[in-house]
Motif scaffolding. Sequence first.
Motif, PDB file in Angstrom:
ATOM      1  N   PHE A  38       0.806  -1.219   0.000  1.00 39.91           N
ATOM      2  CA  PHE A  38       0.000   0.000   0.000  1.00 39.91           C
ATOM      3  C   PHE A  38       0.841   1.270   0.000  1.00 39.91           C
ATOM      4  O   PHE A  38       0.343   2.347  -0.328  1.00 39.91           O
ATOM      5  N   ASP A  39       2.103   1.187   0.387  1.00 41.77           N
ATOM      6  CA  ASP A  39       2.932   2.389   0.466  1.00 41.77           C
ATOM      7  C   ASP A  39       3.028   3.129  -0.861  1.00 41.77           C
ATOM      8  O   ASP A  39       2.908   4.350  -0.912  1.00 41.77           O
ATOM      9  N   SER A  40       3.243   2.398  -1.947  1.00 39.74           N
ATOM     10  CA  SER A  40       3.490   3.054  -3.234  1.00 39.74           C
ATOM     11  C   SER A  40       2.285   3.818  -3.761  1.00 39.74           C
ATOM     12  O   SER A  40       2.444   4.790  -4.494  1.00 39.74           O
ATOM     13  N   SER A  41       1.065   3.419  -3.376  1.00 40.70           N
ATOM     14  CA  SER A  41      -0.130   4.105  -3.879  1.00 40.70           C
ATOM     15  C   SER A  41      -0.759   5.058  -2.858  1.00 40.70           C
ATOM     16  O   SER A  41      -1.701   5.771  -3.176  1.00 40.70           O
ATOM     17  N   ALA A  42      -0.234   5.085  -1.639  1.00 41.52           N
ATOM     18  CA  ALA A  42      -0.803   5.924  -0.584  1.00 41.52           C
ATOM     19  C   ALA A  42      -0.264   7.351  -0.650  1.00 41.52           C
ATOM     20  O   ALA A  42       0.796   7.615  -1.229  1.00 41.52           O
ATOM     21  N   LEU A  43      -1.007   8.260  -0.023  1.00 39.95           N
ATOM     22  CA  LEU A  43      -0.509   9.601   0.242  1.00 39.95           C
ATOM     23  C   LEU A  43       0.083   9.584   1.644  1.00 39.95           C
ATOM     24  O   LEU A  43      -0.521   9.031   2.567  1.00 39.95           O
ATOM     25  N   HIS A  44       1.225  10.205   1.813  1.00 40.50           N
ATOM     26  CA  HIS A  44       1.940  10.162   3.084  1.00 40.50           C
ATOM     27  C   HIS A  44       2.013  11.550   3.698  1.00 40.50           C
ATOM     28  O   HIS A  44       2.414  12.509   3.027  1.00 40.50           O
ATOM     29  N   ALA A  45       1.619  11.650   4.961  1.00 42.72           N
ATOM     30  CA  ALA A  45       1.760  12.890   5.724  1.00 42.72           C
ATOM     31  C   ALA A  45       3.095  12.829   6.452  1.00 42.72           C
ATOM     32  O   ALA A  45       3.401  11.838   7.116  1.00 42.72           O
ATOM     33  N   LEU A  46       3.872  13.875   6.303  1.00 39.50           N
ATOM     34  CA  LEU A  46       5.175  13.957   6.955  1.00 39.50           C
ATOM     35  C   LEU A  46       5.207  15.229   7.791  1.00 39.50           C
ATOM     36  O   LEU A  46       4.965  16.321   7.276  1.00 39.50           O
ATOM     37  N   ALA A  47       5.501  15.087   9.072  1.00 38.99           N
ATOM     38  CA  ALA A  47       5.586  16.231   9.977  1.00 38.99           C
ATOM     39  C   ALA A  47       7.052  16.558  10.222  1.00 38.99           C
ATOM     40  O   ALA A  47       7.843  15.680  10.575  1.00 38.99           O
ATOM     41  N   TYR A  48       7.390  17.828  10.042  1.00 38.67           N
ATOM     42  CA  TYR A  48       8.784  18.263  10.181  1.00 38.67           C
ATOM     43  C   TYR A  48       8.937  19.280  11.305  1.00 38.67           C
ATOM     44  O   TYR A  48       8.075  20.133  11.507  1.00 38.67           O
ATOM     45  N   HIS A  49      10.052  19.166  11.993  1.00 35.42           N
ATOM     46  CA  HIS A  49      10.482  20.143  12.988  1.00 35.42           C
ATOM     47  C   HIS A  49      11.942  20.437  12.695  1.00 35.42           C
ATOM     48  O   HIS A  49      12.767  19.509  12.676  1.00 35.42           O
ATOM     49  N   ASP A  50      12.257  21.693  12.404  1.00 32.00           N
ATOM     50  CA  ASP A  50      13.631  22.073  12.032  1.00 32.00           C
ATOM     51  C   ASP A  50      14.171  21.206  10.901  1.00 32.00           C
ATOM     52  O   ASP A  50      15.304  20.705  10.946  1.00 32.00           O
ATOM     53  N   ASN A  51      13.349  21.005   9.887  1.00 31.99           N
ATOM     54  CA  ASN A  51      13.713  20.236   8.687  1.00 31.99           C
ATOM     55  C   ASN A  51      14.025  18.765   8.949  1.00 31.99           C
ATOM     56  O   ASN A  51      14.650  18.107   8.117  1.00 31.99           O
ATOM     57  N   VAL A  52      13.615  18.239  10.101  1.00 31.45           N
ATOM     58  CA  VAL A  52      13.775  16.821  10.411  1.00 31.45           C
ATOM     59  C   VAL A  52      12.386  16.206  10.526  1.00 31.45           C
ATOM     60  O   VAL A  52      11.521  16.736  11.235  1.00 31.45           O
ATOM     61  N   CYS A  53      12.161  15.090   9.835  1.00 33.74           N
ATOM     62  CA  CYS A  53      10.871  14.409   9.906  1.00 33.74           C
ATOM     63  C   CYS A  53      10.734  13.743  11.278  1.00 33.74           C
ATOM     64  O   CYS A  53      11.594  12.959  11.687  1.00 33.74           O
TER      65      CYS A  53
END
Length: 143
Positions: A38-53
């Motif tokens: 499912f990873d390749s077709s999913a949309l992924h939310a990424l949260a960053y703090h100081d440019n680090v996920c």
Amino acid sequence: MNILIRSWQEAEKDAFKVRRAVFILEQGVPEELEIDEFDSSALHALAYHDNVCIGTARLHMSYDGSGQIGRMAVLAGFRNRGLGLQIMNVLMGVAQSKGLSSLMLHAQVDVIPFYEKLGFRAEGPIYDEAGIPHRNMMMILPT
């Protein structure tokens, strides 16, 4: 705090770092189970703090108008600050904007109250997933 929505191709490196730290190293999930079809077709939310996920989750959309949120992970040092809530709200907003009618997720039993506060309802029995007790949760999205 900055939360971005990305494809797997754009998200893989950062998302996997967080998922590896939380699921594989902290919770003992076998590495071969962490990345799936499912990873390749999913949309992924990424949260960053100081440019680090520091947090991630994904939304997989089905052809029947439903979606599944999964692989929700926040690095230990950033938990209990509302980041998970922010990630979920972003993904729930994306689901609504895409016209999805419902969402489901496989919740680890100890975090069911977190998802209940967002409006998800537990359904069915508790089951084992990657050695961790889980329960399915559902939400009907407003139209």
